[in-house]
Scaffold this motif. Structure first.
Motif, PDB file in Angstrom:
ATOM      1  N   CYS A  19       1.598   3.761 -14.102  1.00 52.93           N
ATOM      2  CA  CYS A  19       0.955   3.424 -15.369  1.00 52.93           C
ATOM      3  C   CYS A  19       0.636   1.939 -15.335  1.00 52.93           C
ATOM      4  O   CYS A  19       1.007   1.234 -14.389  1.00 52.93           O
ATOM      5  N   ASP A  20      -0.047   1.447 -16.330  1.00 55.65           N
ATOM      6  CA  ASP A  20      -0.435   0.030 -16.339  1.00 55.65           C
ATOM      7  C   ASP A  20       0.772  -0.895 -16.442  1.00 55.65           C
ATOM      8  O   ASP A  20       0.778  -1.988 -15.882  1.00 55.65           O
ATOM      9  N   CYS A  21       1.785  -0.445 -17.195  1.00 53.51           N
ATOM     10  CA  CYS A  21       2.895  -1.348 -17.505  1.00 53.51           C
ATOM     11  C   CYS A  21       4.178  -0.558 -17.718  1.00 53.51           C
ATOM     12  O   CYS A  21       4.141   0.534 -18.309  1.00 53.51           O
ATOM     13  N   ILE A  22       5.297  -1.093 -17.236  1.00 50.89           N
ATOM     14  CA  ILE A  22       6.589  -0.542 -17.607  1.00 50.89           C
ATOM     15  C   ILE A  22       7.359  -1.609 -18.387  1.00 50.89           C
ATOM     16  O   ILE A  22       7.115  -2.807 -18.227  1.00 50.89           O
ATOM     17  N   VAL A  23       8.262  -1.163 -19.230  1.00 49.75           N
ATOM     18  CA  VAL A  23       9.063  -2.078 -20.046  1.00 49.75           C
ATOM     19  C   VAL A  23      10.455  -2.171 -19.447  1.00 49.75           C
ATOM     20  O   VAL A  23      11.073  -1.163 -19.102  1.00 49.75           O
ATOM     21  N   ASN A  24      10.927  -3.392 -19.320  1.00 52.61           N
ATOM     22  CA  ASN A  24      12.260  -3.657 -18.789  1.00 52.61           C
ATOM     23  C   ASN A  24      13.214  -3.950 -19.941  1.00 52.61           C
ATOM     24  O   ASN A  24      12.956  -4.831 -20.754  1.00 52.61           O
ATOM     25  N   ALA A  25      14.319  -3.207 -20.014  1.00 53.05           N
ATOM     26  CA  ALA A  25      15.376  -3.506 -20.986  1.00 53.05           C
ATOM     27  C   ALA A  25      16.208  -4.636 -20.405  1.00 53.05           C
ATOM     28  O   ALA A  25      17.208  -4.420 -19.713  1.00 53.05           O
ATOM     29  N   ALA A  26      15.783  -5.872 -20.683  1.00 56.33           N
ATOM     30  CA  ALA A  26      16.330  -7.050 -20.027  1.00 56.33           C
ATOM     31  C   ALA A  26      17.465  -7.670 -20.833  1.00 56.33           C
ATOM     32  O   ALA A  26      17.698  -7.313 -21.995  1.00 56.33           O
ATOM     33  N   ASN A  27      18.167  -8.618 -20.218  1.00 56.13           N
ATOM     34  CA  ASN A  27      19.079  -9.464 -20.984  1.00 56.13           C
ATOM     35  C   ASN A  27      18.347 -10.756 -21.340  1.00 56.13           C
ATOM     36  O   ASN A  27      17.231 -10.997 -20.882  1.00 56.13           O
ATOM     37  N   SER A  28      18.952 -11.578 -22.149  1.00 54.57           N
ATOM     38  CA  SER A  28      18.243 -12.740 -22.692  1.00 54.57           C
ATOM     39  C   SER A  28      17.881 -13.782 -21.636  1.00 54.57           C
ATOM     40  O   SER A  28      16.987 -14.604 -21.854  1.00 54.57           O
ATOM     41  N   LEU A  31      16.891 -12.840 -15.983  1.00 53.86           N
ATOM     42  CA  LEU A  31      17.137 -13.090 -14.562  1.00 53.86           C
ATOM     43  C   LEU A  31      17.733 -11.899 -13.840  1.00 53.86           C
ATOM     44  O   LEU A  31      18.299 -12.026 -12.754  1.00 53.86           O
ATOM     45  N   GLY A  32      17.595 -10.730 -14.436  1.00 53.28           N
ATOM     46  CA  GLY A  32      18.092  -9.521 -13.792  1.00 53.28           C
ATOM     47  C   GLY A  32      19.495  -9.183 -14.251  1.00 53.28           C
ATOM     48  O   GLY A  32      20.215 -10.010 -14.810  1.00 53.28           O
ATOM     49  N   GLY A  33      19.878  -7.939 -14.043  1.00 56.13           N
ATOM     50  CA  GLY A  33      21.199  -7.482 -14.461  1.00 56.13           C
ATOM     51  C   GLY A  33      21.466  -6.112 -13.888  1.00 56.13           C
ATOM     52  O   GLY A  33      20.982  -5.771 -12.809  1.00 56.13           O
ATOM     53  N   GLY A  34      22.202  -5.294 -14.635  1.00 60.88           N
ATOM     54  CA  GLY A  34      22.499  -3.953 -14.172  1.00 60.88           C
ATOM     55  C   GLY A  34      21.541  -2.935 -14.757  1.00 60.88           C
ATOM     56  O   GLY A  34      20.585  -3.281 -15.440  1.00 60.88           O
ATOM     57  N   GLY A  35      21.800  -1.669 -14.496  1.00 56.72           N
ATOM     58  CA  GLY A  35      21.020  -0.586 -15.085  1.00 56.72           C
ATOM     59  C   GLY A  35      19.552  -0.661 -14.746  1.00 56.72           C
ATOM     60  O   GLY A  35      19.152  -1.010 -13.623  1.00 56.72           O
ATOM     61  N   ASP A  37      17.365  -2.779 -15.701  1.00 60.74           N
ATOM     62  CA  ASP A  37      16.970  -4.159 -15.409  1.00 60.74           C
ATOM     63  C   ASP A  37      17.103  -4.429 -13.910  1.00 60.74           C
ATOM     64  O   ASP A  37      16.163  -4.918 -13.253  1.00 60.74           O
ATOM     65  N   GLY A  38      18.269  -4.115 -13.351  1.00 58.50           N
ATOM     66  CA  GLY A  38      18.484  -4.332 -11.924  1.00 58.50           C
ATOM     67  C   GLY A  38      17.571  -3.480 -11.067  1.00 58.50           C
ATOM     68  O   GLY A  38      17.067  -3.938 -10.027  1.00 58.50           O
ATOM     69  N   ALA A  39      17.326  -2.238 -11.502  1.00 66.08           N
ATOM     70  CA  ALA A  39      16.466  -1.333 -10.737  1.00 66.08           C
ATOM     71  C   ALA A  39      15.033  -1.853 -10.677  1.00 66.08           C
ATOM     72  O   ALA A  39      14.365  -1.774  -9.629  1.00 66.08           O
ATOM     73  N   ILE A  40      14.548  -2.383 -11.805  1.00 64.29           N
ATOM     74  CA  ILE A  40      13.176  -2.906 -11.845  1.00 64.29           C
ATOM     75  C   ILE A  40      13.051  -4.148 -10.953  1.00 64.29           C
ATOM     76  O   ILE A  40      12.079  -4.290 -10.194  1.00 64.29           O
ATOM     77  N   HIS A  41      14.026  -5.047 -11.007  1.00 62.25           N
ATOM     78  CA  HIS A  41      13.984  -6.242 -10.152  1.00 62.25           C
ATOM     79  C   HIS A  41      14.048  -5.853  -8.678  1.00 62.25           C
ATOM     80  O   HIS A  41      13.326  -6.422  -7.839  1.00 62.25           O
ATOM     81  N   ALA A  42      14.887  -4.873  -8.364  1.00 62.84           N
ATOM     82  CA  ALA A  42      15.009  -4.452  -6.966  1.00 62.84           C
ATOM     83  C   ALA A  42      13.708  -3.847  -6.452  1.00 62.84           C
ATOM     84  O   ALA A  42      13.283  -4.111  -5.318  1.00 62.84           O
ATOM     85  N   ALA A  43      13.057  -3.042  -7.290  1.00 66.10           N
ATOM     86  CA  ALA A  43      11.825  -2.376  -6.868  1.00 66.10           C
ATOM     87  C   ALA A  43      10.636  -3.329  -6.830  1.00 66.10           C
ATOM     88  O   ALA A  43       9.738  -3.174  -5.997  1.00 66.10           O
ATOM     89  N   ALA A  44      10.634  -4.319  -7.707  1.00 71.61           N
ATOM     90  CA  ALA A  44       9.496  -5.242  -7.779  1.00 71.61           C
ATOM     91  C   ALA A  44       9.557  -6.313  -6.692  1.00 71.61           C
ATOM     92  O   ALA A  44       8.529  -6.876  -6.311  1.00 71.61           O
ATOM     93  N   GLY A  45      10.765  -6.621  -6.215  1.00 68.20           N
ATOM     94  CA  GLY A  45      10.908  -7.644  -5.189  1.00 68.20           C
ATOM     95  C   GLY A  45      11.205  -9.020  -5.767  1.00 68.20           C
ATOM     96  O   GLY A  45      11.160  -9.228  -6.982  1.00 68.20           O
ATOM     97  N   PRO A  46      11.504  -9.995  -4.909  1.00 69.93           N
ATOM     98  CA  PRO A  46      11.960 -11.320  -5.350  1.00 69.93           C
ATOM     99  C   PRO A  46      10.942 -12.104  -6.160  1.00 69.93           C
ATOM    100  O   PRO A  46      11.310 -13.009  -6.913  1.00 69.93           O
ATOM    101  N   GLN A  47       9.668 -11.799  -6.002  1.00 71.42           N
ATOM    102  CA  GLN A  47       8.657 -12.538  -6.765  1.00 71.42           C
ATOM    103  C   GLN A  47       8.816 -12.334  -8.270  1.00 71.42           C
ATOM    104  O   GLN A  47       8.470 -13.217  -9.065  1.00 71.42           O
ATOM    105  N   LEU A  48       9.334 -11.175  -8.676  1.00 64.83           N
ATOM    106  CA  LEU A  48       9.542 -10.928 -10.109  1.00 64.83           C
ATOM    107  C   LEU A  48      10.555 -11.917 -10.670  1.00 64.83           C
ATOM    108  O   LEU A  48      10.336 -12.511 -11.738  1.00 64.83           O
ATOM    109  N   LEU A  49      11.660 -12.118  -9.972  1.00 65.50           N
ATOM    110  CA  LEU A  49      12.661 -13.081 -10.429  1.00 65.50           C
ATOM    111  C   LEU A  49      12.084 -14.486 -10.466  1.00 65.50           C
ATOM    112  O   LEU A  49      12.333 -15.241 -11.421  1.00 65.50           O
ATOM    113  N   GLU A  50      11.289 -14.831  -9.463  1.00 63.62           N
ATOM    114  CA  GLU A  50      10.681 -16.173  -9.435  1.00 63.62           C
ATOM    115  C   GLU A  50       9.827 -16.419 -10.666  1.00 63.62           C
ATOM    116  O   GLU A  50       9.862 -17.507 -11.263  1.00 63.62           O
TER     117      GLU A  50
END
Length: 331
Positions: A19-28, A31-35, A37-50
């Motif tokens: 789809c065009d966009c997914i929503v991340n249930a992030a923490n404040s 910078l990534g976390g569990g559940g 949030d962690g799955a989206i960061h892992a799948a998107a790669g390090p550029q997402l965190l940057e």
């Protein structure tokens, strides 16, 4: 196409949804976390965190957007849901997550968006309550932005979560279908039976007519009893589980009942329950009458508890089996 034809439920991994966009249930910190949030960061790669580092965090109920990088989705909207502590403000904060995410989606021309069940993981928001908020807010947003077509996907990682979404959407559709039927006809101002009716809808405020007397029969409320009942009714309503949605309780000028103004966050079914419970409270009340003995309209009245209890008892009986389809809309 109706809004419910543009709402879908998908069971599975949100990081794999095309789809065009997914929503991340992030923490404040963003910078990534569990559940999820962690799955989206892992799948998107390090550029997402940057990119997230440049956003300087996000407040609860708000949303920020980044690219999707290695995800099938072009965009990721990061929103910070509330931690559930039973304080009473969690529903509005959760609603704000969905609204702010959809506002960003529209701003960026996003035409399809997938939401996880925000706050229902480690933040411990009860699943059924959270999905009710999600479905109601998304449906309301889509109605208010009818000129902008967007597909909304509710994604549940487990089958039982998808089942809860299906129940919530089914309930919402049933309620709206009933109200559309109610709004399709008009009844006279002098309604034919005592009861509870929708008198007016202005934005997110619904005015209910609690009709206790029928003026076409020359029958009016005794003012002292009505004044007492008004105090008892308002006391219960403003201290009930529905208190945050109660705006105003007041008498009709024609002395046939009350007007009750509620926010539309209170469903029609719950509005009926509120009135039934308030009337039962008046019927069973014993002790000192709460509030000032002077009527708000300026009349100097003594309280008539016996009269108020009698009216409360009658109305509690009248409304015992009152249903949503009985709320005949009055234009």
């Amino acid at each position: 196409m109706s809004i419910y034809q543009r709402i879908k439920i998908v069971c599975g991994d949100i990081t794999k949804i095309e789809c065009d966009c997914i929503v991340n249930a992030a923490n404040s910190s963003l910078l990534g976390g569990g559940g999820v949030d962690g799955a989206i960061h892992a799948a998107a790669g390090p550029q997402l965190l940057e990119e997230c580092i440049t956003l300087n965090g996000c407040r609860t109920g708000e949303s920020k957007i980044t690219k999707g990088y290695r995800l099938p989705a072009k965009w990721v909207i990061h929103t910070v849901g509330p931690v559930y502590r039973g304080r009473g403000d969690e529903a509005e904060l959760l609603a704000s997550c969905y609204r702010s995410a959809l506002d960003l989606a529209k701003e960026y021309g996003i035409k399809s968006i997938a939401f996880p069940a925000i706050s229902t993981g480690v933040y411990q928001y009860p699943l059924e309550e959270a999905t009710d908020v999600a479905v109601a807010v998304v449906a309301k947003w889509m109605q208010n932005h009818a000129d902008y077509e967007i597909e909304v996907i509710f994604c549940g990682f487990q089958n039982h979560v998808c089942g809860v979404y299906q129940r919530a959407i089914g309930t919402k559709m049933s309620e709206e279908k009933t109200m559309k039927k109610i709004a399709s006809f008009t009844v006279n101002h002098d309604v034919l039976t005592k009861g509870m009716y929708i008198s007016r809808i202005d934005g997110d405020v619904v005015t209910y007519d609690i009709r206790m007397k029928l003026p076409n029969g020359g029958d009016y409320l005794q003012m002292s009893a009505a004044h007492t009942l008004e105090h008892l009714f308002a006391t219960y309503a403003r201290n009930s589980r529905f208190s945050e949605g109660v705006i105003y309780v007041g008498p009709m000028g024609c002395r046939t009942g009350f007007y009750l103004l509620l926010r539309d966050t209170i469903s029609y079914a719950d509005a009926i329950e509120l009135v039934k419970e308030s009337m039962a409270f008046a019927r069973d009340f014993e002790g000192e009458i709460p509030g000032n003995k002077k009527a708000e309209c300026g009349n100097y009245l003594d309280h008539d508890l016996a009269g108020a209890k009698a009216i409360g008892a009658e109305m509690a009986e009248v409304l015992q089996n009152w249903q949503v389809y009985d709320l005949k809309y009055k234009e």
